[in-house]
Scaffold this motif. Sequence first.
Motif, PDB file in Angstrom:
ATOM      1  N   GLY A  33       0.939  -1.134   0.508  1.00  0.00           N
ATOM      2  CA  GLY A  33       0.224   0.410   0.033  1.00  0.00           C
ATOM      3  C   GLY A  33       1.038   1.220  -0.016  1.00  0.00           C
ATOM      4  O   GLY A  33       0.746   2.148  -0.763  1.00  0.00           O
ATOM      5  N   ILE A  34       1.903   1.050   0.416  1.00  0.00           N
ATOM      6  CA  ILE A  34       2.963   2.314   0.681  1.00  0.00           C
ATOM      7  C   ILE A  34       3.410   2.473  -0.055  1.00  0.00           C
ATOM      8  O   ILE A  34       3.632   3.573  -1.042  1.00  0.00           O
ATOM      9  CB  ILE A  34       3.785   2.307   2.106  1.00  0.00           C
ATOM     10  N   THR A  35       3.895   1.410  -1.201  1.00  0.00           N
ATOM     11  CA  THR A  35       4.801   1.617  -1.890  1.00  0.00           C
ATOM     12  C   THR A  35       3.538   2.161  -3.226  1.00  0.00           C
ATOM     13  O   THR A  35       4.029   2.975  -4.221  1.00  0.00           O
ATOM     14  CB  THR A  35       5.241   0.219  -2.833  1.00  0.00           C
ATOM     15  N   THR A  36       2.205   1.425  -3.398  1.00  0.00           N
ATOM     16  CA  THR A  36       1.489   2.114  -4.290  1.00  0.00           C
ATOM     17  C   THR A  36       0.964   3.603  -4.488  1.00  0.00           C
ATOM     18  O   THR A  36       1.501   4.109  -5.136  1.00  0.00           O
ATOM     19  CB  THR A  36      -0.192   1.819  -4.327  1.00  0.00           C
ATOM     20  N   VAL A  37       0.976   3.832  -2.834  1.00  0.00           N
ATOM     21  CA  VAL A  37       0.553   5.497  -3.583  1.00  0.00           C
ATOM     22  C   VAL A  37       2.276   6.807  -3.501  1.00  0.00           C
ATOM     23  O   VAL A  37       1.326   7.075  -4.062  1.00  0.00           O
ATOM     24  CB  VAL A  37       0.725   5.940  -1.363  1.00  0.00           C
ATOM     25  N   ILE A  38       3.151   5.951  -3.182  1.00  0.00           N
ATOM     26  CA  ILE A  38       4.363   6.372  -2.703  1.00  0.00           C
ATOM     27  C   ILE A  38       4.264   6.761  -4.806  1.00  0.00           C
ATOM     28  O   ILE A  38       4.191   8.175  -5.549  1.00  0.00           O
ATOM     29  CB  ILE A  38       5.665   6.499  -2.513  1.00  0.00           C
ATOM     30  N   ASN A  39       4.368   6.019  -5.188  1.00  0.00           N
ATOM     31  CA  ASN A  39       4.466   5.124  -7.044  1.00  0.00           C
ATOM     32  C   ASN A  39       3.605   6.483  -7.923  1.00  0.00           C
ATOM     33  O   ASN A  39       3.878   7.067  -8.974  1.00  0.00           O
ATOM     34  CB  ASN A  39       4.256   3.752  -7.269  1.00  0.00           C
ATOM     35  N   TYR A  40       2.625   6.158  -7.023  1.00  0.00           N
ATOM     36  CA  TYR A  40       1.591   7.423  -7.871  1.00  0.00           C
ATOM     37  C   TYR A  40       1.835   8.253  -7.537  1.00  0.00           C
ATOM     38  O   TYR A  40       1.409   9.514  -8.848  1.00  0.00           O
ATOM     39  CB  TYR A  40       0.219   6.945  -7.886  1.00  0.00           C
ATOM     40  N   VAL A  41       1.875   9.115  -6.536  1.00  0.00           N
ATOM     41  CA  VAL A  41       2.163  10.484  -6.315  1.00  0.00           C
ATOM     42  C   VAL A  41       3.422  11.263  -7.150  1.00  0.00           C
ATOM     43  O   VAL A  41       2.890  11.807  -8.257  1.00  0.00           O
ATOM     44  CB  VAL A  41       2.390  11.013  -4.677  1.00  0.00           C
ATOM     45  N   LEU A  42       4.632  10.400  -7.368  1.00  0.00           N
ATOM     46  CA  LEU A  42       5.912  10.743  -7.948  1.00  0.00           C
ATOM     47  C   LEU A  42       5.596  10.562  -9.431  1.00  0.00           C
ATOM     48  O   LEU A  42       5.526  10.900 -10.251  1.00  0.00           O
ATOM     49  CB  LEU A  42       6.740   9.159  -7.513  1.00  0.00           C
ATOM     50  N   LYS A  43       4.144   9.007 -10.074  1.00  0.00           N
ATOM     51  CA  LYS A  43       3.841   8.929 -11.278  1.00  0.00           C
ATOM     52  C   LYS A  43       3.032  10.176 -12.207  1.00  0.00           C
ATOM     53  O   LYS A  43       3.659  10.565 -13.140  1.00  0.00           O
ATOM     54  CB  LYS A  43       3.406   8.042 -11.703  1.00  0.00           C
ATOM     55  N   LEU A  44       2.529  10.649 -10.499  1.00  0.00           N
ATOM     56  CA  LEU A  44       1.283  11.217 -11.158  1.00  0.00           C
ATOM     57  C   LEU A  44       2.252  13.212 -11.157  1.00  0.00           C
ATOM     58  O   LEU A  44       0.984  14.006 -11.497  1.00  0.00           O
ATOM     59  CB  LEU A  44      -0.272  11.355 -10.898  1.00  0.00           C
ATOM     60  N   THR A  45       3.226  13.253 -10.182  1.00  0.00           N
ATOM     61  CA  THR A  45       3.606  14.614 -10.203  1.00  0.00           C
ATOM     62  C   THR A  45       4.926  14.633 -10.683  1.00  0.00           C
ATOM     63  O   THR A  45       4.829  15.127 -11.911  1.00  0.00           O
ATOM     64  CB  THR A  45       3.891  14.856  -9.198  1.00  0.00           C
ATOM     65  N   VAL A  46       6.030  14.145 -10.592  1.00  0.00           N
ATOM     66  CA  VAL A  46       7.320  14.424  -9.972  1.00  0.00           C
ATOM     67  C   VAL A  46       8.340  14.301 -11.255  1.00  0.00           C
ATOM     68  O   VAL A  46       9.000  13.711 -12.271  1.00  0.00           O
ATOM     69  CB  VAL A  46       8.385  14.779  -9.287  1.00  0.00           C
TER      70      VAL A  46
END
Length: 178
Positions: A33-46
């Motif tokens: 869950g932690i990986t998924t959230v961080i992954n999508y935050v990074l993919k959708l932003t920076v």
Amino acid sequence: MPVVSRLPEPVRSLLVKYHEQVKFLIVGGTCFGITTVINYVLKLTVLPDKPVTALTIATVLATVVSYVWNREWSFATRGGRQRRYEATLFFLVSALGVVVNDIPLWISRYVLELQVPVVSQVTQEVADFVSGLIVGTLLAMAFRLWAFRKFVFPHADARPARRERVLAGATAAEDEAV
């Protein structure tokens, strides 16, 4: 009263028999869950054009959490190594796990070319999720479970006093006081 004691006998027996694996899966699920959230935050932003980098960063951050939880809960009674060597081995195995985790996504994106403009944005995202977060995570999880038990926490019941406190339901604070 622990939750396990309230479960029906066949389920309780399996949970007791495979307690390390169950705990490992709970830690892994949380870190997923932690990986998924961080992954999508990074993919959708920076990092919108760097999906493998985003997944790698997310996995590394979740691995830090994983070390603490696996050391203190999943493999609480295992040990056999000095803490610094154990930590070094844990992060070495985890680094190899990150590579194993990234390989399916890399194949999906750069070998099978499941990326825009070859496929639609929706197809790209579904392929990224399935290859990186599902297939990659399952492969890395199997590798890590084997490697942690074999190399990082090699000796069962190396901390028997800890085992008795864990089975008795002692809290982490009580355990540290002992």
